[in-house]
Design an enzyme around this catalytic site. Structure first.
Site, PDB file in Angstrom:
ATOM      1  N   ARG A  70       0.855  -1.198   0.000  1.00 42.08           N
ATOM      2  CA  ARG A  70       0.000   0.000   0.000  1.00 42.08           C
ATOM      3  C   ARG A  70       0.882   1.236   0.000  1.00 42.08           C
ATOM      4  NH1 ARG A  70      -5.334  -1.778   2.263  1.00 42.08           N
ATOM      5  NH2 ARG A  70      -5.340  -3.932   1.537  1.00 42.08           N
ATOM      6  N   GLU A 128       0.874   4.088   1.088  1.00 37.52           N
ATOM      7  CA  GLU A 128       0.237   4.994   2.056  1.00 37.52           C
ATOM      8  C   GLU A 128       1.042   6.276   2.139  1.00 37.52           C
ATOM      9  OE1 GLU A 128      -2.445   4.574   3.842  1.00 37.52           O
ATOM     10  OE2 GLU A 128      -2.826   2.398   3.722  1.00 37.52           O
ATOM     11  N   ARG A 155       0.184   3.216  12.721  1.00 40.90           N
ATOM     12  CA  ARG A 155      -0.539   2.001  12.331  1.00 40.90           C
ATOM     13  C   ARG A 155      -0.485   1.689  10.836  1.00 40.90           C
ATOM     14  NH1 ARG A 155      -4.549   5.965  12.557  1.00 40.90           N
ATOM     15  NH2 ARG A 155      -6.191   5.776  10.989  1.00 40.90           N
ATOM     16  N   HIS A 156       0.247   2.472  10.049  1.00 43.18           N
ATOM     17  CA  HIS A 156       0.320   2.248   8.610  1.00 43.18           C
ATOM     18  C   HIS A 156       1.714   1.857   8.153  1.00 43.18           C
ATOM     19  CE1 HIS A 156      -3.455   4.675   8.513  1.00 43.18           C
ATOM     20  NE2 HIS A 156      -3.742   3.748   7.605  1.00 43.18           N
ATOM     21  N   GLU A 197      -8.431  -0.549  13.733  1.00 43.28           N
ATOM     22  CA  GLU A 197      -9.104  -1.487  12.816  1.00 43.28           C
ATOM     23  C   GLU A 197      -8.150  -2.636  12.520  1.00 43.28           C
ATOM     24  OE1 GLU A 197     -10.040   0.066   8.795  1.00 43.28           O
ATOM     25  OE2 GLU A 197      -9.477  -1.967   8.203  1.00 43.28           O
ATOM     26  N   SER A 239     -11.209  -6.091   7.859  1.00 49.05           N
ATOM     27  CA  SER A 239     -12.467  -5.680   7.241  1.00 49.05           C
ATOM     28  C   SER A 239     -12.893  -6.753   6.246  1.00 49.05           C
ATOM     29  CB  SER A 239     -12.355  -4.313   6.589  1.00 49.05           C
ATOM     30  OG  SER A 239     -11.525  -4.376   5.480  1.00 49.05           O
ATOM     31  N   ARG A 263      -0.991  -5.527  12.685  1.00 49.22           N
ATOM     32  CA  ARG A 263      -1.807  -4.812  13.682  1.00 49.22           C
ATOM     33  C   ARG A 263      -2.289  -5.749  14.785  1.00 49.22           C
ATOM     34  NH1 ARG A 263      -5.621  -0.521  10.363  1.00 49.22           N
ATOM     35  NH2 ARG A 263      -3.913   0.619   9.396  1.00 49.22           N
TER      36      ARG A 263
HETATM   37  P1  AMO Z   1      -8.396  -3.551   4.030  1.00 50.57           P
HETATM   38  O1  AMO Z   1      -7.867  -2.598   3.020  1.00 50.57           O
HETATM   39  O2  AMO Z   1      -9.294  -2.997   5.081  1.00 50.57           O
HETATM   40  O3  AMO Z   1      -9.247  -4.693   3.334  1.00 50.57           O
HETATM   41  O4  AMO Z   1      -7.187  -4.311   4.685  1.00 50.57           O
HETATM   42  C1  AMO Z   1      -7.386  -5.373   5.594  1.00 50.57           C
HETATM   43  C2  AMO Z   1      -6.610  -5.123   6.859  1.00 50.57           C
HETATM   44  O5  AMO Z   1      -5.221  -4.984   6.577  1.00 50.57           O
HETATM   45  C3  AMO Z   1      -4.631  -4.057   7.456  1.00 50.57           C
HETATM   46  N1  AMO Z   1      -4.046  -2.940   6.698  1.00 50.57           N
HETATM   47  C4  AMO Z   1      -2.928  -2.297   7.048  1.00 50.57           C
HETATM   48  N2  AMO Z   1      -2.087  -2.465   8.076  1.00 50.57           N
HETATM   49  C5  AMO Z   1      -1.009  -1.659   8.146  1.00 50.57           C
HETATM   50  N3  AMO Z   1      -0.718  -0.694   7.235  1.00 50.57           N
HETATM   51  C6  AMO Z   1      -1.542  -0.485   6.188  1.00 50.57           C
HETATM   52  N4  AMO Z   1      -1.225   0.434   5.275  1.00 50.57           N
HETATM   53  C7  AMO Z   1      -2.709  -1.304   6.046  1.00 50.57           C
HETATM   54  N5  AMO Z   1      -3.697  -1.395   5.147  1.00 50.57           N
HETATM   55  C8  AMO Z   1      -4.500  -2.397   5.557  1.00 50.57           C
HETATM   56  C9  AMO Z   1      -5.717  -3.559   8.384  1.00 50.57           C
HETATM   57  C10 AMO Z   1      -6.964  -3.826   7.581  1.00 50.57           C
HETATM   58  O6  AMO Z   1      -8.095  -3.993   8.401  1.00 50.57           O
HETATM   59  N6  AMO Z   1      -9.658  -6.822   0.445  1.00 50.57           N
HETATM   60  C11 AMO Z   1     -10.031  -6.277   1.726  1.00 50.57           C
HETATM   61  C12 AMO Z   1     -10.334  -7.361   2.732  1.00 50.57           C
HETATM   62  C13 AMO Z   1     -11.585  -8.161   2.409  1.00 50.57           C
HETATM   63  O7  AMO Z   1     -12.650  -7.536   2.188  1.00 50.57           O
HETATM   64  O8  AMO Z   1     -11.497  -9.388   2.400  1.00 50.57           O
HETATM   65  C14 AMO Z   1      -8.894  -5.421   2.255  1.00 50.57           C
HETATM   66  O9  AMO Z   1      -7.778  -5.488   1.799  1.00 50.57           O
HETATM   67  O10 AMO Z   1      -5.683  -4.326   9.568  1.00 50.57           O
END
Ligand code: AMO
Length: 436
Positions: free
Chosen positions: A218, A220, A226-227, A359, A362, A410
Site C-alpha cells: 500500500r 500509504e 498504524r500504517h 481497525e 475488514s 496490527r
Molecule cells: P483492508 O484494506 O481494510 O481490506 O485491509 C485489511 C486489513 O489490513 C490491514 N491494513 C494495514 N495495516 C497496516 N498498514 C496499512 N497500510 C494497512 N492497510 C491495511 C488492516 C486492515 O483492516 N480486500 C479487503 C479485505 C476483504 O474484504 O477481504 C482489504 O484489503 O488491519
C-alpha cells in the site's frame, strides 16, 4: 562450518541446562551478553535463542581465565565445560569451562546497547535491527507473531480451508487505484498487489474455503503508528456464505488466538510486561449508524456517510476498549466488490473488526452477479475493461461468497501491547524507510 566450529559441536541450548545435569560435559554456543570479574572469579553470561547461562571461570583454570580478557560483548563463542549445580545461577546450574572458542568477534562500541540499558530511539533501533533483536523483550514480539501465524493457520486448516498463494505482481488494482505501487515489468507497467482480493474470490469458486497469509503493498502517504507500505494480511474467502458467517469465523479465530497466546506465551508476555485478557464472545456488534451517533454525542463532528477520522477512532478507543465489530457501512465508502443491502442499498453487508481504536480487519458479503459487479465498478469510477480477467470468471459458475482481510502486523501490535506497528515487523517498510 569453519574448522574451529567443526571440531566441537553445540550439544545443548541454555534452557536445557539444569541441576540434573550436574557433572555432565556440555557444549553451549551463543553470544556474550556480559562479562563480570569478581576478585578471583570471572563470569561470562552467555545468551542463545532460549535464554542465558552463567559460565564461571575460577582462577585455577588459568588458560581459560586469561582468555576471557580477549572477549567482548556480542562475540560469538563456543563453550565446552562441565555443568555444576548452583542455586544462584540461572536455571540452578552453571558451566565450568574447559575450553572457550571465539567463532567471531564483534566491534566495540556497538552502535546500540543490545541490553537496552542505554535507551535508543525507534529509528536507531530499526537501523540496527539485528542488534536490537538481541533483547528478550524484542524477540518476544516475534515469537508471539510466529505463534499467532501458526495458530491462525492451524485453526483455518482444522476448519477445512485450503491455503493458497496469489500473485503479488498484478496488472490492475483490486481496491481502487490510489495507493498502488507501480513497477517496471519488462516492457509494461505493472503493480504490486494491494490485496489478494480478486484472486481469493476466484479461488472460492474452486476450493470453496481458502486462505492466504502474505504481504500486500500500500503506497500509504500518511506517516502514522498504524500504517506500513508492506503489510502482512491474513485473507479468507468462503463460498456459500455471507458476512454473518465470516464474522463468526473471525470472532472464533481471534478468540482462539488470544487464548493460545495467553496460555503458551507467558514468558514472552512477561518480558513485554503485557497483561493479555481474552475477549469474551460474542464480541459486541454496532452498526456504522450507531457508531456515528455515539461519536456525535461525544462531541465529534461528523456526518453520516463520512469516513471515521483518526481523532474519532481515538475517541472510540476510549469508549470501547476491547474487541468489537462495526457493521453495515455506507456503500459509497466500501469497495466495489461488497454487496449492498437489499433492504437499504445505501448501506452494504460489510464490517470492520476493531480492537479499541485500531481497525484489525475488514470484510463482507461479496457481489457475485456479474451485471451488478460491472455496475458497482462504474459507480466507483473504475473501468470494467481493466477487470475483464476477473469479470469473466463470473460467467463460469461463481457461488455466493464472503470473506475478510485481517492485518497481521496490527493484530500482533494488540497482542504485544506495542504502540507502533513498526515494532512488530522485522524490517518495516514505510514512506521513509526502505533499508535495512
Ligand atoms: P483492508 O484494506 O481494510 O481490506 O485491509 C485489511 C486489513 O489490513 C490491514 N491494513 C494495514 N495495516 C497496516 N498498514 C496499512 N497500510 C494497512 N492497510 C491495511 C488492516 C486492515 O483492516 N480486500 C479487503 C479485505 C476483504 O474484504 O477481504 C482489504 O484489503 O488491519
Amino acid at each position: 562450518m569453519p574448522d574451529d566450529a567443526r571440531d566441537i559441536r553445540k550439544t545443548h541450548f541454555t534452557s536445557d541446562i539444569g541441576p540434573e545435569l550436574d557433572g555432565k560435559e556440555v557444549v553451549l554456543a551463543g553470544w556474550v551478553e556480559n562479562i563480570r570479574k569478581l576478585g578471583g572469579i570471572k563470569f561470562i553470561i552467555l545468551r542463545d535463542k532460549e535464554g542465558l547461562s552463567q559460565i564461571t571461570i575460577p582462577k585455577s583454570s588459568s588458560r581459560v581465565f586469561e582468555e576471557v580478557d580477549n572477549l567482548g560483548k556480542e562475540f560469538v563463542i563456543l563453550v565446552r565445560g562441565k555443568v555444576r549445580k548452583m542455586d544462584k545461577a540461572p536455571q540452578g546450574a552453571e558451566i565450568i569451562p574447559e575450553e572457550i572458542k571465539t567463532l567471531n568477534p564483534a566491534i566495540s562500541p556497538l552502535p546500540l546497547d543490545p541490553t537496552g540499558k542505554v535507551e535508543a530511539n525507534l529509528d536507531t533501533q530499526l537501523d540496527n535491527r539485528v542488534l536490537d533483536l538481541r533483547r528478550p523483550e524484542k524477540t518476544a514480539i516475534f515469537i508471539i507473531r510466529h505463534e499467532t501465524t501458526n495458530v491462525i493457520r492451524e485453526f483455518l486448516i482444522r476448519k477445512r480451508f485450503i491455503e493458497i498463494n496469489t500473485p503479488k505482481i498484478i496488472a490492475s488494482a483490486s481496491e481502487g487505484g490510489a495507493d498502488l505501487f507501480p513497477i517496471s515489468y519488462y516492457e509494461k507497467e505493472a503493480f504490486l498487489s494491494q490485496s489478494a482480493q480478486l484472486y481469493k474470490e476466484q479461488m472460492a469458486s474452486v476450493f470453496e474455503k481458502v486462505f492466504e497469509i502474505a504481504p500486500c503493498y500500500r503506497a500509504e502517504l500518511s506517516r502514522t503508528v498504524r500504517h506500513l507500505s508492506e503489510v502482512y494480511a491474513v485473507d479468507v474467502e468462503l463460498a456459500f456464505a455471507d458476512y454473518e458467517d465470516v464474522i463468526s469465523l473471525l470472532e472464533d479465530l481471534i478468540y482462539n488466538v488470544f487464548k493460545h497466546i495467553k496460555k503458551n506465551c507467558s514468558k514472552e508476555l512477561t518480558a513485554l510486561k503485557k497483561q493479555l485478557s481474552v475477549p469474551k464472545k460474542p464480541f459486541p456488534r454496532y452498526t456504522y449508524t450507531e457508531i456515528v451517533e455515539k461519536l456525535q454525542s461525544e462531541g465529534i463532528e461528523m456526518n453520516w456517510g463520512e469516513d471515521i477520522s483518526t481523532q474519532a477512532y481515538r475517541k472510540l478507543g476510549e469508549l470501547l476498549t476491547g474487541a468489537y465489530f462495526i457493521l453495515d457501512w455506507p456503500t459509497a465508502g466500501k469497495p466495489f466488490y461488497i454487496l449492498p443491502r437489499k433492504d437499504d442499498p445505501k448501506v452494504c453487508e460489510s464490517f470492520d473488526f476493531m480492537y479499541s481504536w485500531l481497525e484489525l480487519a475488514s470484510g463482507g458479503t461479496r457481489v457475485y452477479k456479474k451485471g451488478m459487479l460491472i455496475d458497482r465498478l462504474k459507480e466507483q469510477k473504475l473501468n470494467p475493461i481493466s477487470f475483464d480477467f476477473h469479470l469473466k470468471t463470473y460467467d463460469w459458475g461463481m457461488p455466493p461468497h464472503a470473506g475478510w482481510g485481517l492485518g497481521l502486523d496490527r493484530l500482533v501490535m494488540i497482542l504485544t501491547g506495542s504502540e507502533n506497528i513498526r515494532e512488530c515487523v522485522l524490517y518495516p517498510r514505510d514512506r521513509d524507510r526502505l533499508t535495512p
